[in-house]
Design an enzyme around this catalytic site. Sequence first.
Site, PDB file in Angstrom:
ATOM      1  N   GLU A 443      14.074   5.543  83.570  1.00 36.26           N
ATOM      2  CA  GLU A 443      13.129   6.663  83.759  1.00 36.26           C
ATOM      3  C   GLU A 443      13.693   7.743  84.681  1.00 36.26           C
ATOM      4  OE1 GLU A 443      11.064   6.673  81.614  1.00 36.26           O
ATOM      5  OE2 GLU A 443      11.195   4.555  81.118  1.00 36.26           O
ATOM      6  N   GLY A 444      14.994   7.965  84.583  1.00 36.24           N
ATOM      7  CA  GLY A 444      15.668   8.923  85.452  1.00 36.24           C
ATOM      8  C   GLY A 444      16.166   8.194  86.683  1.00 36.24           C
TER       9      GLY A 444
END
Length: 598
Positions: A443-444
Amino acid sequence: MPTYNPPLRDMQFVLHEVFNVEAEFKAMPAHADTDADTINAVLEEAGKFAAEVAFPLNISGDAEGCTHNKQDNSVTTPKGFKEAYATYVEGGWPALSCDPEFGGQGLPHTVNQCLYEMLNSANQAWTMYPGLSHGAYEALLAHGTDEQKKTYLPKLVSGEWTGTMCLTEPHCGTDLGLLRTKAEPQGDGTYKITGNKIFISAGEHDVAENIIHLVLARLPDAPKGSKGISLFVVPKFNIKADGSLGERNPIFCTGIEHKMGIHGNSTAQIAIDGAVGTLVGQPHKGLAAMFVMMNAARLGVGNQSLGLTEVAFQNALAYAKDRIQMRSLSGTKAKDKDADPIIVHPDVRKMLLTAKAYAEGARALQVYCTLLLDKAHSHPDEKVRADSEELVALLTPIVKAFVTDNGHIATNACMQVFGGHGFIKEWGMEQFVRDNRINMIYEGTNTVQSLDLLGRKVLGNQGATLKKFGKLVGQLVQEEGVNEKMAEFINPIAILGEQMTKFTTEIGFKGMQNPDEVGAAAVDYLRVAGHLVFGYLFARMAQVSLRAIANGSTDPFYTAKLQTARFYFAKLFPETVLLMRTARAGSKVLMDTDAALA
């Protein structure tokens, strides 16, 4: 074998005593009837499900993992996962905070947050199946057409179908502007999607009859880069006009990844060969629509590390009280035993208190953020909605990066408490370490979150949003600044709050001259900001605890909270001094290193 006890008392403290959520909800027509008794009853039952249904499958699910059948491209989840999911659906848990229009129960996101903390403590890999579905629901609710909402949302809300987010490609992770998956319009409102995706959590499984994939792809006329990305909803099985399942869509799992942790969740390689999908939102505006799901996922990933920090702490504490090794440096404590329990040793206590402080700080932050989300979605005052949305946008990268980094620190510390036994599978501690490690990556990555915080959320508006949070800190400082009992909690955040302005301005000025200066400082900067937020929340928790004691309470909970807050400010918060110094060291010592990295 590990154990888990839902931390209901601390949840209730944060919800009702620190944030007074019942009063907050009364100002929101959609949640005005949600009272403390209802919340407590729901969370008590949620805790039972987490501890009695999901948790017993954690170690066995990790050992067994998922199985991919290459003949039919199916995936079988570990023994008991499918049955646990059926129990979860039967209990109505997927619908908890969903819109009643689509079959949801309409409870606040804040309540759902606490449910998911307990599920993540119990079994992170299992929890990802329903967790991703909730993100797909949010994205379609915000950007889907009426037809898409009618088709997909009731089944996602009920839990009959699950959802995924299909972003990453073999050559394209964080830089989504490089993605190549194509979407060809068919002239009837549908598109044929073709491409390959990897690292798709819960991308194929047997717990639900259909999987609703949200897929990023490019239209034929799409401009290059991230401005040419569109979002499509692509079901595993196509949906007939009457809502029943039709033919299999050619979107298949070609393999599952062999991973360090979260073995019970199928991280799928997905091949899309002309699968039928429909456009979500506007052409070339797919990232804006997907960011609804991505931001929900980033808060969810922080919640995963909160859950693991809590369960690791509980088990390390129990072990430290039972395990005897050596004698206390200050004299024998257990005279009836051959040695003292290791909890008498200062460094063991430091490890335990580190995990406890990081769990309690994260819990307060997660509840605060989801309360802001409830206000952003449901408050009648437009300014309150806008301010809440702005603040939660600032805090989201801190939740994702600071909480997961802390989870890494905490789970490793708790494993260390066990000594050699922590390295052995049956105690469960090494699994908590392994499962948490992905949270810092997906998610980053946490570096990406740091760049988002410093570059976009802070410098992007000249620190305006940061100043709004600073005003909250300032109000608390002004309120308690003359209270001697609060000085040890107030003075550190007052000092750091003043330093943040100069610190931010300095990095921003250097970044204007050389953008690498922002990249060099960002990770350290986020941890400083994270400590400011945690410090503010711990000060508020100390404030409530001191007032309860002053009013005559003899509940040891408040004494424990004060002791944890004192530890946090004495042993963890001072990290900010070093972080500001290393951030100011600049980019030259990193970038002028061609010889060192030759």
